[in-house]
Scaffold this motif. Structure first.
Motif, mmCIF file in Angstrom:
data_model
loop_
_atom_site.group_PDB
_atom_site.id
_atom_site.type_symbol
_atom_site.label_atom_id
_atom_site.label_comp_id
_atom_site.label_asym_id
_atom_site.label_seq_id
_atom_site.Cartn_x
_atom_site.Cartn_y
_atom_site.Cartn_z
ATOM 1 N N GLN A 136 -9.077 -5.950 8.334
ATOM 2 C CA GLN A 136 -10.354 -5.025 8.752
ATOM 3 C C GLN A 136 -11.220 -5.424 9.863
ATOM 4 O O GLN A 136 -10.732 -6.425 11.371
ATOM 5 C CB GLN A 136 -11.422 -5.853 7.780
ATOM 6 C CG GLN A 136 -10.585 -5.676 5.617
ATOM 7 C CD GLN A 136 -10.450 -6.636 5.672
ATOM 8 O OE1 GLN A 136 -9.686 -7.958 6.311
ATOM 9 N NE2 GLN A 136 -10.455 -7.200 4.427
ATOM 10 N N ASP A 137 -12.036 -4.073 10.441
ATOM 11 C CA ASP A 137 -13.108 -4.790 11.718
ATOM 12 C C ASP A 137 -11.972 -4.495 13.130
ATOM 13 O O ASP A 137 -12.923 -5.240 14.075
ATOM 14 C CB ASP A 137 -13.906 -5.289 11.197
ATOM 15 C CG ASP A 137 -14.898 -5.891 9.805
ATOM 16 O OD1 ASP A 137 -14.829 -3.909 10.410
ATOM 17 O OD2 ASP A 137 -15.115 -6.541 9.284
ATOM 18 N N SER A 182 -11.182 -9.555 0.265
ATOM 19 C CA SER A 182 -11.253 -8.023 -0.209
ATOM 20 C C SER A 182 -10.325 -6.706 -0.808
ATOM 21 O O SER A 182 -11.478 -5.787 -0.988
ATOM 22 C CB SER A 182 -12.792 -8.087 0.605
ATOM 23 O OG SER A 182 -12.000 -7.448 1.779
ATOM 24 N N LEU A 183 -9.427 -6.659 -0.017
ATOM 25 C CA LEU A 183 -8.028 -6.021 -0.219
ATOM 26 C C LEU A 183 -7.760 -6.000 -1.418
ATOM 27 O O LEU A 183 -6.747 -4.920 -1.657
ATOM 28 C CB LEU A 183 -7.772 -6.330 0.639
ATOM 29 C CG LEU A 183 -8.608 -6.272 2.118
ATOM 30 C CD1 LEU A 183 -7.419 -5.722 3.769
ATOM 31 C CD2 LEU A 183 -8.935 -4.816 2.349
ATOM 32 N N PRO A 215 -8.257 -1.702 -3.961
ATOM 33 C CA PRO A 215 -7.980 -3.313 -3.766
ATOM 34 C C PRO A 215 -6.607 -3.300 -4.669
ATOM 35 O O PRO A 215 -6.640 -2.292 -5.485
ATOM 36 C CB PRO A 215 -9.174 -4.149 -4.678
ATOM 37 C CG PRO A 215 -10.038 -3.315 -4.981
ATOM 38 C CD PRO A 215 -10.347 -1.921 -4.763
ATOM 39 N N ARG A 251 0.627 -0.692 0.215
ATOM 40 C CA ARG A 251 0.021 -0.435 0.128
ATOM 41 C C ARG A 251 1.388 1.038 -0.260
ATOM 42 O O ARG A 251 0.514 2.508 -0.447
ATOM 43 C CB ARG A 251 -0.848 0.405 1.154
ATOM 44 C CG ARG A 251 -2.143 -0.409 0.669
ATOM 45 C CD ARG A 251 -3.046 -0.053 2.246
ATOM 46 N NE ARG A 251 -4.348 -1.305 1.738
ATOM 47 C CZ ARG A 251 -5.606 -1.183 2.621
ATOM 48 N NH1 ARG A 251 -5.532 0.166 3.770
ATOM 49 N NH2 ARG A 251 -6.819 -0.881 2.142
ATOM 50 N N HIS A 308 -6.967 -0.253 10.530
ATOM 51 C CA HIS A 308 -7.374 -0.020 8.901
ATOM 52 C C HIS A 308 -7.560 1.009 8.595
ATOM 53 O O HIS A 308 -8.869 1.573 9.223
ATOM 54 C CB HIS A 308 -7.571 -1.645 9.086
ATOM 55 C CG HIS A 308 -8.509 -1.675 7.865
ATOM 56 N ND1 HIS A 308 -6.776 -2.210 6.256
ATOM 57 C CD2 HIS A 308 -9.689 -2.081 6.792
ATOM 58 C CE1 HIS A 308 -7.649 -2.436 5.161
ATOM 59 N NE2 HIS A 308 -9.093 -1.931 5.303
ATOM 60 N N ARG A 309 -7.185 1.156 6.895
ATOM 61 C CA ARG A 309 -8.423 2.202 6.398
ATOM 62 C C ARG A 309 -8.719 1.862 4.526
ATOM 63 O O ARG A 309 -7.411 0.992 4.411
ATOM 64 C CB ARG A 309 -7.541 3.951 5.600
ATOM 65 C CG ARG A 309 -6.184 3.804 6.236
ATOM 66 C CD ARG A 309 -5.289 4.675 5.870
ATOM 67 N NE ARG A 309 -4.267 5.513 4.650
ATOM 68 C CZ ARG A 309 -4.008 6.290 4.289
ATOM 69 N NH1 ARG A 309 -4.151 7.031 5.032
ATOM 70 N NH2 ARG A 309 -2.769 6.230 3.524
ATOM 71 N N ALA A 310 -9.638 2.129 4.399
ATOM 72 C CA ALA A 310 -10.274 1.699 3.403
ATOM 73 C C ALA A 310 -9.287 2.425 2.448
ATOM 74 O O ALA A 310 -9.113 3.675 1.967
ATOM 75 C CB ALA A 310 -11.460 2.372 3.196
ATOM 76 N N GLU A 311 -9.127 1.961 1.072
ATOM 77 C CA GLU A 311 -8.312 1.884 0.125
ATOM 78 C C GLU A 311 -8.963 1.190 -0.617
ATOM 79 O O GLU A 311 -9.078 0.058 -0.674
ATOM 80 C CB GLU A 311 -6.938 2.281 0.454
ATOM 81 C CG GLU A 311 -6.319 2.905 1.056
ATOM 82 C CD GLU A 311 -5.186 2.973 1.077
ATOM 83 O OE1 GLU A 311 -4.117 2.287 0.517
ATOM 84 O OE2 GLU A 311 -4.319 3.164 2.046
#
Length: 273
Positions: free
Chosen positions: A129-130, A217-218, A191, A107, A186-189
């Motif tokens: 995640q989560d 999912s990543l 895939p 990333r 975790h942060r959304a980026e």
């Protein structure tokens, strides 16, 4: 052979092959060092140069502070795997906490406009995640020697428990890597567009096939988890089978990526798979 940043990770070239077509970086599990991947050397073909990293806080660098900030560590690792002095394609494999190192390094490379690996293998760790790491680690850290046994992949001998300096040497880097996981946010980026391999042990109490699949999912293309007989440190029992599978998966990814020439223009020895 190694390149060193004074307070950061060192690249360790486990088997120097300057004419190899691809570099494979093995990122070690909690508490371990570059020598964790040394047994893989016997199973690497000539077209793969096997590398790892030596982190401060363990082994010969035990007197140095450990790195427990995931953002800082991933930035340092990005500068190692995407070496401006080496234009060869590279692949990454991370076991346990090494899987998170590999993921966040990729990333970081993408955010900085660096090269991405031709393939990534993630082993024995679920996706972040989560708040998964806090949920999984905190019960182990409060469960005494049983929790420690789970973290290191086996029971702790009674004689070892009575050896305070030895337990400090073993426990300090292990706990540092636990902090690395606990510090992760975790942060959304989008895939990652990197071919993915997922690996685990059939009796791993920390990560089963469903948990391994959370990485899918990543990444842009999902992978089916491959399970090998063993627990969290199945890698110790299944070195040959795992290393050969990893090599086959890298070869397949290199074929899709059109990797055909070595670093000096010679015909590449990456086989067709």
């Amino acid at each position: 052979m190694r390149s060193q940043e004074l307070d950061g990770p060192e690249r360790i070239v486990l088997g120097e092959r300057p004419e190899a077509a691809v570099r494979l970086y093995g990122l070690p599990p909690a508490g371990a060092g570059a020598d964790f991947y040394h047994p893989w050397l016997a199973h690497m073909p000539e077209w793969v140069e096997l590398c790892s990293v030596r982190l401060p806080g363990r082994g010969p660098r035990a007197d140095q502070p450990s790195l427990t900030d995931p953002a800082d560590l991933s930035a340092r690792l990005a500068g190692i795997v995407d070496d401006p002095a080496d234009e060869r394609p590279f692949a990454v494999f991370g076991h346990s906490v090494g899987a998170l190192m590999a993921f966040e390094t990729m990333r970081r490379l993408r955010r900085d406009g660096g090269r991405l690996p031709v393939w990534a293998g993630l082993s024995a760790l679920q996706g972040p995640q989560d708040g998964a790491y806090a949920k999984g680690l905190l019960p182990l850290l409060t469960n005494g020697t049983e929790g420690l046994a789970t973290l290191i992949g086996g029971p702790v001998p009674r004689w070892m428990l009575g050896d305070t300096p030895l337990m400090a040497a073993l426990g300090t880097p292990l706990l540092a890597d636990c902090l690395l996981l606990l510090h992760h946010r975790h942060r959304a980026e989008p895939p990652l567009d990197v071919p993915l391999g997922l690996y685990g042990g059939t009796q791993d109490p920390t990560t089963d096939a469903e948990q391994l699949s959370t990485w899918n999912s990543l990444f842009a293309a999902p992978a089916e988890p491959r399970l090998f007989r063993g627990a969290h440190m199945y890698t110790n029992e299944q070195t040959e089978a795992l290393a050969k599978q990893v090599v086959a998966d890298i070869a397949r990814a290199c074929g899709r990526a059109g990797v055909r020439q070595g670093p000096v223009g010679r015909e590449n020895v990456v086989p067709s798979v």
